[in-house]
Enzyme design. Structure first.
Site, PDB file in Angstrom:
ATOM      1  N   CYS A   1       0.883  -1.155   0.000  1.00 11.19           N
ATOM      2  CA  CYS A   1       0.000   0.000   0.000  1.00 11.19           C
ATOM      3  C   CYS A   1       0.921   1.204   0.000  1.00 11.19           C
ATOM      4  O   CYS A   1       1.449   1.578   1.044  1.00 11.19           O
ATOM      5  CB  CYS A   1      -0.907  -0.005   1.230  1.00 11.19           C
ATOM      6  SG  CYS A   1      -1.863   1.514   1.374  1.00 11.19           S
TER       7      CYS A   1
ATOM      8  N   CYS B   1      -0.616   4.298   2.237  1.00  2.32           N
ATOM      9  CA  CYS B   1      -0.769   4.253   3.704  1.00  2.32           C
ATOM     10  C   CYS B   1      -0.304   2.881   4.187  1.00  2.32           C
ATOM     11  O   CYS B   1       0.882   2.583   4.092  1.00  2.32           O
ATOM     12  CB  CYS B   1      -2.174   4.633   4.172  1.00  2.32           C
ATOM     13  SG  CYS B   1      -3.574   3.864   3.350  1.00  2.32           S
ATOM     14  N   SER B   2      -1.202   2.070   4.726  1.00  5.44           N
ATOM     15  CA  SER B   2      -0.753   0.793   5.283  1.00  5.44           C
ATOM     16  C   SER B   2      -1.814  -0.288   5.128  1.00  5.44           C
ATOM     17  O   SER B   2      -1.900  -1.178   5.957  1.00  5.44           O
ATOM     18  CB  SER B   2      -0.398   0.986   6.761  1.00  5.44           C
ATOM     19  OG  SER B   2      -1.513   1.502   7.460  1.00  5.44           O
ATOM     20  N   CYS B   3      -2.614  -0.201   4.055  1.00  7.62           N
ATOM     21  CA  CYS B   3      -3.683  -1.180   3.831  1.00  7.62           C
ATOM     22  C   CYS B   3      -3.103  -2.597   3.808  1.00  7.62           C
ATOM     23  O   CYS B   3      -2.082  -2.841   3.155  1.00  7.62           O
ATOM     24  CB  CYS B   3      -4.387  -0.880   2.507  1.00  7.62           C
ATOM     25  SG  CYS B   3      -5.170   0.741   2.500  1.00  7.62           S
TER      26      CYS B   3
END
Lengths: 215, 224, 224, 215
Positions: free
Chosen positions: C120, C123-125
């Protein structure tokens, strides 16, 4: 390289704030760093492109947090370390280097470092020509910023052949020397670079070398 | 009232580690610089008098008054203006301004229809012989990132008004060519001497983040 | 020996000031968090038991063993594999893994010719129901910046060899779709039970920064 | 926005380093931040896109220096401040909000927050279609990263209509609500995105909404 230095078009840094009555230096060490950078350049161990690459390889989180003279300092430290200037037993004398003296300061500054060179071939483009910039993403030094890659613009000035930074910065990788290339000022429409919501009157110019163009 | 329970001390923490460039406060930086200078001097690479002279040159001798003299002459002397617009390096050298970071000069002229702004998005290129050392904001991420994508927003940051139908042209100094903006000559200055005209020419007006002063702004105005 | 005269203390100076987000060390952060939690609790927005349960869920209950069970079943059950590749959300829900950050699942299968990697960049999906919380490196700038432009360099960072003529396909999780990589089943595992197969399935193999373990790597290997 | 979060294709951060035996949390406060973010979400005052925008508007030099839970903390503080949750005299009761309780945790996590919605119109593209992404640079929230703007790719999955983040993140600017749009997985050649020196076998996929495509 797409490092912390490649700032054109980034967002979120907040407004530009001008310091009122800004001093030349905000601490004595800043003045010394300026002096050290200017004094070590004439040793001839690195050129301006090598110097820039030393700064732009500072990790982005540091590059963006450092003050500008901290960036210069970190870059200078790299160049000094890479050239083993402060290694034990090494001196200017053992390296065969001559330091800049007081009496040469004015002439050295006045001479500067012109980047124009004799052309190796005829210019391929002329004022009025449309060019499209290449899309590439080298990890090495380049002066074609990300925001101008893959865009079309018009040549408005032909500067002659200048030292090609992408090669001059990387003597350690290949032996192309200064490899002078034709340098042009290219005019881009803001709407082409950034999208149709930009003011159609606005433009950005940049100075780009022939190898940056799709041939 | 804000309920944020954190302070604003100078310095912040890193959870990740990296191997270079870190230092805890300004006195550490100062120590690094001092040690570096001492070692470079001891080993014969630099001369303290030369370092002092280099600093002194840009602290006291070279600055935006040089550029102001160039602009004032261009305003007052049509032939000089033509030479400046045709071969800026040579025209500027007529006033004995030349050398480092001014080897290849281009002068760009503001008009009723075009406003020029100069930046170096990739580092801090700036025409030293005519403007001296760049101010912090010129080298800062906010200016370098924003002026190419939102030049009108930058002018707003500087409190400069500009009409939407005037062209804004930004010059990104990506090579060794350096740019000097010739601001528009203010009205009410007919017959002024070059010396007096030069007082109207601010540093920001030669970068493009401001206009030249009007005559009525001159009294009491500190010249940047 | 390095002659750099600076230390490596944690924290560095800022010459510029900005108005938020600064704090001098971890204990300040801790104080900020504690104060925030106290105030939110006092004002009735949160319940401490619920906060504890949320943390406990991802610290002890949900993790990559879930994903390993899914992969092992797909390896052992051709019909399940087909369902997983056709409708991963439903197939994963058969094992009762579902919900937050796994609402829309896609399973991508490594083959002899294609290697999949998940990131991702924005972000941090990450697919929480099957992999739990992402490791630091997955959320870090080095991984997020590099894997889309230099996936082979990232594999090198992980010590993973891959042939230049194998396709590397990166999945950037820019929406609410979450990706699970089905690593290739190692040879020498014919007839293994799902439980035993699952032990070969590392977290990294389900992100694409590693392969499933070979049977001979199993003994003494800590399962990430 | 082209903020510190838009990392795809940046260079200079160094190698990816895996921590051996990495703990779930590196400090107690990290666990609490996770818990606070998960516990405050169900108050319904912000959605996932508003939350992301709160994080990506952290100035880049901070975004890149913070640990990830520090980013979450700074984002959460913004959301709480913007919603005046901790203002004097304000409580959950006065705001008419119901807190998440222990007994609802499991069902709340199991329910999650599906983003699929009924489509407002027919899909304009199908698997196999070539699309070109738009070139735009909003200062507002978008999930079209810089490195995928102005490039051509092929649709490989049609996901149905999903909440459109560019609108859902900005209730304060306009009233388009969730404005669901068709979501597609698009396959790009690495050589198209990054240049001809990339491995011709390699590809990048991203999930992109119909308004991101040149129509």
């Amino acid at each position: 390289m797409n490092g912390g230095q490649d700032l054109g078009g980034m967002q979120g840094f907040g407004p530009v704030i001008e310091e009122q009555n800004e001093p030349h230096f905000h601490a004595d060490w800043e003045a010394r760093v300026l002096g050290l950078v200017l004094a070590t350049g004439p040793l001839g161990l690195w050129n301006i492109d090598i110097g820039r690459h030393a700064r732009e390889t500072i990790p982005p989180q540091d590059y963006l947090s450092f003050s500008y003279y901290q960036i210069w300092l970190a870059g200078l430290e790299k160049l000094i370390a890479r050239n083993h200037l402060l290694d034990e037993g090494v001196t200017a004398k053992t390296k065969g280097l001559t330091k800049l003296t007081l009496k040469n300061v004015a002439t050295t500054l006045a001479r500067g470092g012109p980047a124009n060179r004799e052309a190796q071939s005829a210019a391929r483009f002329k004022v009025g020509d449309q060019i499209t910039t290449r899309n590439f993403n080298p990890t090495t030094h380049t002066r074609l910023p990300r925001y101008l890659r893959g865009h079309t613009g018009e040549i408005v000035i032909v500067h002659g052949a200048h030292v090609f930074p992408d090669d001059a910065a990387h003597k350690e990788l290949h032996d192309r020397g200064e490899n002078p290339q034709w340098l042009y000022t290219v005019r881009f429409k803001a709407t082409d670079i950034w999208g149709p919501d930009k003011n159609p009157n606005d433009h950005v110019h940049a100075d780009l070398w022939e190898p940056y163009f799709v041939q | 009232m804000s309920s944020k329970p954190h302070d604003h001390s100078h310095g912040h923490s890193h959870d990740h580690s990296h191997e270079h460039g870190e230092f805890s406060d300004l006195s550490d930086t100062e120590l690094r610089v001092r040690t570096l200078e001492t070692l470079l001097t001891e080993k014969g690479y630099i001369d303290t008098d030369a370092v002092n002279e280099l600093i002194d040159t840009y602290e006291t001798k070279v600055g935006p008054r040089n550029g102001a003299a160039v602009v004032a002459r261009a305003w007052g002397d049509a032939e000089y203006r033509t030479r400046l617009l045709t071969n800026a390096t040579a025209a500027i050298a007529e006033l004995d301004y030349k050398g480092r970071q001014g080897e290849h000069m281009i002068a760009v002229e503001n008009t009723d229809t075009v406003h020029n702004m100069v930046v170096c998005t990739l580092c801090s290129c700036y025409p030293w012989p005519v403007l001296g050392l760049p101010p912090i904001w010129y080298k800062s991420a906010p200016y370098r990132s924003k002026v190419v994508i939102d030049p009108r927003g930058v002018l707003e940051d500087f409190g400069v008004e500009i009409s939407a139908d005037k062209e804004i042209t930004v010059w990104d100094s990506t090579a060794e060519v350096r740019y000097l903006v010739i601001p528009q000559r203010p009205s009410g200055t007919d017959g002024w001497s070059e010396e007096k005209l030069a007082k109207l020419v601010t540093r920001n007006s030669m970068i493009g983040t401001g206009y030249a002063l009007n005559p009525d702004q001159l009294v009491g105005e500190v010249q940047a």
